[in-house]
Design a protein around this motif. Sequence first.
Motif, PDB file in Angstrom:
ATOM      1  N   GLN A 169      -5.408   6.793  -3.166  1.00  0.00           N
ATOM      2  CA  GLN A 169      -6.270   6.195  -2.151  1.00  0.00           C
ATOM      3  C   GLN A 169      -6.755   4.822  -2.587  1.00  0.00           C
ATOM      4  O   GLN A 169      -6.891   3.911  -1.766  1.00  0.00           O
ATOM      5  CB  GLN A 169      -7.458   7.094  -1.853  1.00  0.00           C
ATOM      6  CG  GLN A 169      -7.105   8.279  -0.998  1.00  0.00           C
ATOM      7  CD  GLN A 169      -8.308   9.169  -0.739  1.00  0.00           C
ATOM      8  OE1 GLN A 169      -9.265   9.191  -1.509  1.00  0.00           O
ATOM      9  NE2 GLN A 169      -8.258   9.909   0.341  1.00  0.00           N
TER      10      GLN A 169
ATOM     11  N   VAL B 182      -4.134   2.257  -1.739  1.00  0.00           N
ATOM     12  CA  VAL B 182      -4.080   1.953  -0.314  1.00  0.00           C
ATOM     13  C   VAL B 182      -5.275   1.092   0.097  1.00  0.00           C
ATOM     14  O   VAL B 182      -5.126   0.083   0.795  1.00  0.00           O
ATOM     15  CB  VAL B 182      -4.014   3.252   0.519  1.00  0.00           C
ATOM     16  CG1 VAL B 182      -4.145   2.959   2.000  1.00  0.00           C
ATOM     17  CG2 VAL B 182      -2.714   3.982   0.246  1.00  0.00           C
TER      18      VAL B 182
ATOM     19  N   GLY C 250       0.815  -1.217   0.000  1.00  0.00           N
ATOM     20  CA  GLY C 250       0.000   0.000   0.000  1.00  0.00           C
ATOM     21  C   GLY C 250       0.843   1.260   0.000  1.00  0.00           C
ATOM     22  O   GLY C 250       0.556   2.215  -0.723  1.00  0.00           O
TER      23      GLY C 250
ATOM     24  N   PHE D 118       0.964   3.870  -3.146  1.00  0.00           N
ATOM     25  CA  PHE D 118       0.674   5.283  -2.909  1.00  0.00           C
ATOM     26  C   PHE D 118       1.818   6.156  -3.409  1.00  0.00           C
ATOM     27  O   PHE D 118       1.591   7.159  -4.087  1.00  0.00           O
ATOM     28  CB  PHE D 118       0.448   5.518  -1.416  1.00  0.00           C
ATOM     29  CG  PHE D 118       0.226   6.962  -1.071  1.00  0.00           C
ATOM     30  CD1 PHE D 118      -1.025   7.526  -1.209  1.00  0.00           C
ATOM     31  CD2 PHE D 118       1.270   7.750  -0.623  1.00  0.00           C
ATOM     32  CE1 PHE D 118      -1.236   8.858  -0.897  1.00  0.00           C
ATOM     33  CE2 PHE D 118       1.073   9.079  -0.317  1.00  0.00           C
ATOM     34  CZ  PHE D 118      -0.189   9.628  -0.452  1.00  0.00           C
TER      35      PHE D 118
END
Length: 98
Positions: free
Chosen positions: A68, A71, A33, A37
């Motif tokens: 986002q 993530v 994640g 990002f």
Amino acid sequence: MVLDESQWVPEREGTVSSKLLQKAGAAPFVPVGIGGFAMVAAYGLYRLKARGKMKMSVHLIHTRMAAQACVVGAIMLGATYTMYQDYLLKPAAGRAQK
């Protein structure tokens, strides 16, 4: 008994990299994640000059949404992986005892 303070190290003290490695061991999708990002944010900054007639705010909103999504996708993969480990890999005898 007197302890030599030069050899005493607090249990929770550590560097950022050691804490990240501990977190990666407990939840392997955390670095995924973070990496996703960072890659989307870097690509958004790279494409900032070539956005054409698109407004700056719209470009930034699209970049934020993509970051986002990386993530949230990593969180969902981690939750699915944890559920797989907990419910499919454990023997059925453990569930029958309840």
